[in-house]
Design an enzyme around this catalytic site. Structure first.
Site, mmCIF file in Angstrom:
data_model
loop_
_atom_site.group_PDB
_atom_site.id
_atom_site.type_symbol
_atom_site.label_atom_id
_atom_site.label_comp_id
_atom_site.label_asym_id
_atom_site.label_seq_id
_atom_site.Cartn_x
_atom_site.Cartn_y
_atom_site.Cartn_z
ATOM 1 N N HIS A 171 57.576 19.259 -79.382
ATOM 2 C CA HIS A 171 56.920 18.386 -78.408
ATOM 3 C C HIS A 171 55.447 18.218 -78.777
ATOM 4 O O HIS A 171 54.770 19.206 -79.068
ATOM 5 C CB HIS A 171 57.046 18.998 -77.007
ATOM 6 C CG HIS A 171 56.398 18.158 -75.949
ATOM 7 N ND1 HIS A 171 56.997 17.022 -75.451
ATOM 8 C CD2 HIS A 171 55.206 18.268 -75.335
ATOM 9 C CE1 HIS A 171 56.182 16.476 -74.557
ATOM 10 N NE2 HIS A 171 55.092 17.205 -74.468
ATOM 11 N N GLU A 213 53.063 19.622 -86.762
ATOM 12 C CA GLU A 213 54.507 19.675 -86.516
ATOM 13 C C GLU A 213 55.285 19.985 -87.790
ATOM 14 O O GLU A 213 56.276 20.725 -87.754
ATOM 15 C CB GLU A 213 54.995 18.348 -85.921
ATOM 16 C CG GLU A 213 54.459 18.091 -84.527
ATOM 17 C CD GLU A 213 55.018 16.846 -83.882
ATOM 18 O OE1 GLU A 213 54.943 16.756 -82.648
ATOM 19 O OE2 GLU A 213 55.540 15.959 -84.584
ATOM 20 N N ASN A 234 63.365 21.944 -79.379
ATOM 21 C CA ASN A 234 62.638 20.667 -79.374
ATOM 22 C C ASN A 234 61.237 20.886 -79.924
ATOM 23 O O ASN A 234 60.643 21.949 -79.731
ATOM 24 C CB ASN A 234 62.537 20.139 -77.933
ATOM 25 C CG ASN A 234 61.746 18.847 -77.839
ATOM 26 O OD1 ASN A 234 61.917 17.941 -78.659
ATOM 27 N ND2 ASN A 234 60.873 18.748 -76.830
ATOM 28 N N ARG A 293 65.837 10.739 -75.698
ATOM 29 C CA ARG A 293 66.660 10.657 -74.489
ATOM 30 C C ARG A 293 66.675 11.986 -73.761
ATOM 31 O O ARG A 293 66.957 13.039 -74.368
ATOM 32 C CB ARG A 293 68.107 10.265 -74.820
ATOM 33 C CG ARG A 293 68.276 8.929 -75.478
ATOM 34 C CD ARG A 293 67.796 7.780 -74.634
ATOM 35 N NE ARG A 293 68.504 7.665 -73.368
ATOM 36 C CZ ARG A 293 68.178 6.764 -72.437
ATOM 37 N NH1 ARG A 293 67.147 5.944 -72.618
ATOM 38 N NH2 ARG A 293 68.864 6.689 -71.322
ATOM 39 N N ILE A 294 66.417 11.965 -72.473
ATOM 40 C CA ILE A 294 66.532 13.166 -71.650
ATOM 41 C C ILE A 294 68.009 13.553 -71.573
ATOM 42 O O ILE A 294 68.875 12.689 -71.399
ATOM 43 C CB ILE A 294 65.954 12.909 -70.242
ATOM 44 C CG1 ILE A 294 64.455 12.624 -70.358
ATOM 45 C CG2 ILE A 294 66.216 14.092 -69.329
ATOM 46 C CD1 ILE A 294 63.820 12.170 -69.053
ATOM 47 N N THR A 338 65.817 23.707 -72.186
ATOM 48 C CA THR A 338 66.566 24.058 -70.973
ATOM 49 C C THR A 338 66.640 22.815 -70.103
ATOM 50 O O THR A 338 66.172 21.744 -70.490
ATOM 51 C CB THR A 338 65.865 25.192 -70.201
ATOM 52 O OG1 THR A 338 64.593 24.694 -69.756
ATOM 53 C CG2 THR A 338 65.677 26.436 -71.049
ATOM 54 N N LEU A 341 62.760 19.578 -68.147
ATOM 55 C CA LEU A 341 62.231 18.758 -69.236
ATOM 56 C C LEU A 341 60.938 19.351 -69.803
ATOM 57 O O LEU A 341 59.968 19.551 -69.056
ATOM 58 C CB LEU A 341 61.975 17.337 -68.720
ATOM 59 C CG LEU A 341 61.535 16.325 -69.780
ATOM 60 C CD1 LEU A 341 62.663 16.041 -70.759
ATOM 61 C CD2 LEU A 341 61.067 15.042 -69.130
ATOM 62 N N GLN A 355 51.019 15.550 -85.825
ATOM 63 C CA GLN A 355 52.224 15.517 -86.653
ATOM 64 C C GLN A 355 52.076 16.394 -87.894
ATOM 65 O O GLN A 355 53.035 17.057 -88.304
ATOM 66 C CB GLN A 355 52.584 14.071 -87.004
ATOM 67 C CG GLN A 355 53.291 13.419 -85.806
ATOM 68 C CD GLN A 355 53.499 11.926 -85.912
ATOM 69 O OE1 GLN A 355 53.396 11.356 -86.987
ATOM 70 N NE2 GLN A 355 53.787 11.291 -84.791
HETATM 71 N N1 NHR Z 1 66.365 17.236 -72.232
HETATM 72 C C1 NHR Z 1 66.262 18.319 -71.485
HETATM 73 N N2 NHR Z 1 67.223 18.525 -70.575
HETATM 74 N N3 NHR Z 1 65.248 19.205 -71.584
HETATM 75 C C2 NHR Z 1 64.262 18.976 -72.478
HETATM 76 O O1 NHR Z 1 63.287 19.859 -72.574
HETATM 77 C C3 NHR Z 1 64.291 17.814 -73.298
HETATM 78 C C4 NHR Z 1 65.389 16.949 -73.144
HETATM 79 C C5 NHR Z 1 65.490 15.780 -73.903
HETATM 80 C C6 NHR Z 1 64.481 15.451 -74.799
HETATM 81 C C7 NHR Z 1 62.234 15.846 -75.805
HETATM 82 C C8 NHR Z 1 61.069 15.384 -74.890
HETATM 83 C C9 NHR Z 1 59.728 15.433 -75.628
HETATM 84 O O2 NHR Z 1 59.501 16.319 -76.449
HETATM 85 C C10 NHR Z 1 63.373 16.303 -74.937
HETATM 86 C C11 NHR Z 1 63.281 17.478 -74.203
HETATM 87 C C12 NHR Z 1 62.313 11.935 -73.898
HETATM 88 C C13 NHR Z 1 61.698 11.771 -72.668
HETATM 89 C C14 NHR Z 1 61.945 10.529 -71.850
HETATM 90 O O3 NHR Z 1 61.324 10.323 -70.816
HETATM 91 C C15 NHR Z 1 60.871 12.791 -72.188
HETATM 92 C C16 NHR Z 1 60.681 13.932 -72.930
HETATM 93 C C17 NHR Z 1 61.311 14.100 -74.168
HETATM 94 C C18 NHR Z 1 62.122 13.098 -74.652
HETATM 95 N N4 NHR Z 1 62.889 9.654 -72.271
HETATM 96 C C19 NHR Z 1 63.307 8.417 -71.574
HETATM 97 C C20 NHR Z 1 64.656 8.609 -70.877
HETATM 98 O O4 NHR Z 1 64.869 7.899 -69.879
HETATM 99 C C21 NHR Z 1 63.495 7.284 -72.541
HETATM 100 C C22 NHR Z 1 62.238 6.940 -73.320
HETATM 101 C C23 NHR Z 1 62.505 6.055 -74.511
HETATM 102 O O5 NHR Z 1 63.658 5.733 -74.845
HETATM 103 O O6 NHR Z 1 61.506 5.679 -75.173
HETATM 104 O O7 NHR Z 1 65.505 9.415 -71.330
HETATM 105 O O8 NHR Z 1 58.834 14.632 -75.324
HETATM 106 C C1 GAR Z 2 56.891 13.607 -83.098
HETATM 107 O O1 GAR Z 2 55.493 13.627 -82.997
HETATM 108 C C2 GAR Z 2 57.512 14.372 -81.967
HETATM 109 O O2 GAR Z 2 56.748 15.466 -81.515
HETATM 110 C C3 GAR Z 2 57.563 13.331 -80.899
HETATM 111 O O3 GAR Z 2 57.860 12.130 -81.551
HETATM 112 C C4 GAR Z 2 57.420 12.194 -82.908
HETATM 113 C C5 GAR Z 2 58.607 11.906 -83.789
HETATM 114 O O4 GAR Z 2 58.192 11.581 -85.078
HETATM 115 N N1 GAR Z 2 58.556 13.624 -79.919
HETATM 116 C C6 GAR Z 2 58.572 13.061 -78.736
HETATM 117 O O5 GAR Z 2 57.689 12.327 -78.341
HETATM 118 C C7 GAR Z 2 59.791 13.404 -77.919
HETATM 119 N N2 GAR Z 2 59.730 12.675 -76.709
HETATM 120 P P1 GAR Z 2 59.222 11.563 -86.285
HETATM 121 O O6 GAR Z 2 60.415 10.704 -85.857
HETATM 122 O O7 GAR Z 2 58.477 10.928 -87.407
HETATM 123 O O8 GAR Z 2 59.634 12.975 -86.566
#
Ligand code: NHR
Ligand code: GAR
Length: 214
Positions: A105, A170, A103, A87-88, A137, A140, A167
């Site tokens: 990523h 990671e 985070n 979730r953002i 921060t 995103l 992974q």
């Molecule tokens: N929030 C902020 N403010 N800043 C970041 O850098 C964040 C964050 C929240 C999550 C992880 C991020 C990743 O590593 C993260 C970083 C979710 C989405 C997304 O689009 C994008 C990036 C990341 C996590 N989520 C959708 C939403 O509407 C829902 C998608 C779903 O439920 O499958 O929130 O990738």
């Molecule tokens: C990981 O690869 C992580 O980098 C990614 O999801 C996987 C989680 O695996 N994160 C995102 O895509 C955030 N948007 P896990 O639940 O087995 O740790």
């Protein structure tokens, strides 16, 4: 404190690492936004407190994030990790945890912010791919980079094979960065990540450049 949405293999890597001798940190709780996140089971198996907070139960992102913040603050954690948390997060939430929210990523940031990073790396013909740990921060996937690890993309790789390889990296990256934070070696100073008082390059450190034992 670890926030998850899914299987929690990164959580497992952290649990296993922190269970080792002389660990400076422990996981006080795990929160998932999905009741069926398998990571909740992993946490319970390790004797860690769990909470589920479904974003669907809230009218908007601000309401969800406020409730999430209350749940987190009840644990009084020093550090909050997004480990596959999907979730953002709102600006208010992120500001509240500035300097103590990380985070992991699945890409070599600043490439491929957001979702579907493995397919996008393939579609763009990238020769390498990887994972990045960064301070969170408002922007995103745009906060200061801490540590990256790379893999080579070879002919025949698909999104699934890249995910598996990324992974594996990671599981090395996140525990190492958590160790740095727990040892008070890692800080966010203004907008710069710092290790041992010195600035980390904007492109982040590379796991493959670190001497063993750092
Ligand atoms: N929030 C902020 N403010 N800043 C970041 O850098 C964040 C964050 C929240 C999550 C992880 C991020 C990743 O590593 C993260 C970083 C979710 C989405 C997304 O689009 C994008 C990036 C990341 C996590 N989520 C959708 C939403 O509407 C829902 C998608 C779903 O439920 O499958 O929130 O990738
Ligand atoms: C990981 O690869 C992580 O980098 C990614 O999801 C996987 C989680 O695996 N994160 C995102 O895509 C955030 N948007 P896990 O639940 O087995 O740790």
């Amino acid at each position: 404190m670890v926030l998850i949405s899914g299987s929690g293999t990164n959580l497992q890597a952290l649990i296993d690492d922190l269970a080792g001798q002389g660990s400076l940190a422990s996981i006080v709780g795990v929160i998932a936004n999905k009741a069926d996140a398998y990571g909740l089971q992993r946490a319970a198996n390790a004797g860690i407190a769990t909470r589920t907070l479904s974003h669907r139960d809230f009218v908007d992102r601000a309401a969800f994030d406020q409730a999430l913040q209350r749940e987190i603050d009840a644990f009084n954690p020093d550090l909050i990790l997004l480990a596959g948390f999907m979730r953002i997060l709102t600006a208010d939430f992120v500001k509240h945890y500035r300097g103590r929210l990380l985070n992991i990523h699945p890409s070599l940031l600043p490439k491929h912010k957001g979702l579907q990073t493995h397919q996008r790396a393939l579609d763009e013909g990238d020769l390498e791919h990887g994972a990045t740990v960064h301070f969170v921060t408002e922007e995103l996937d745009g906060g200061p980079l801490i540590l990256q690890s790379r893999i080579k993309i070879i002919q025949g790789d698909d999104a699934a094979s890249l995910a598996t390889q990324v992974q594996q990296q990671e599981y090395l990256l996140f525990p190492l960065v958590v160790r740095w934070f727990a040892a008070d070696r890692l800080h966010l100073n203004h907008d710069r990540a710092c290790l041992d008082g010195g600035p980390i390059p904007a492109s982040g450190l590379r796991l493959e450049d670190l001497e063993s034992g750092i």
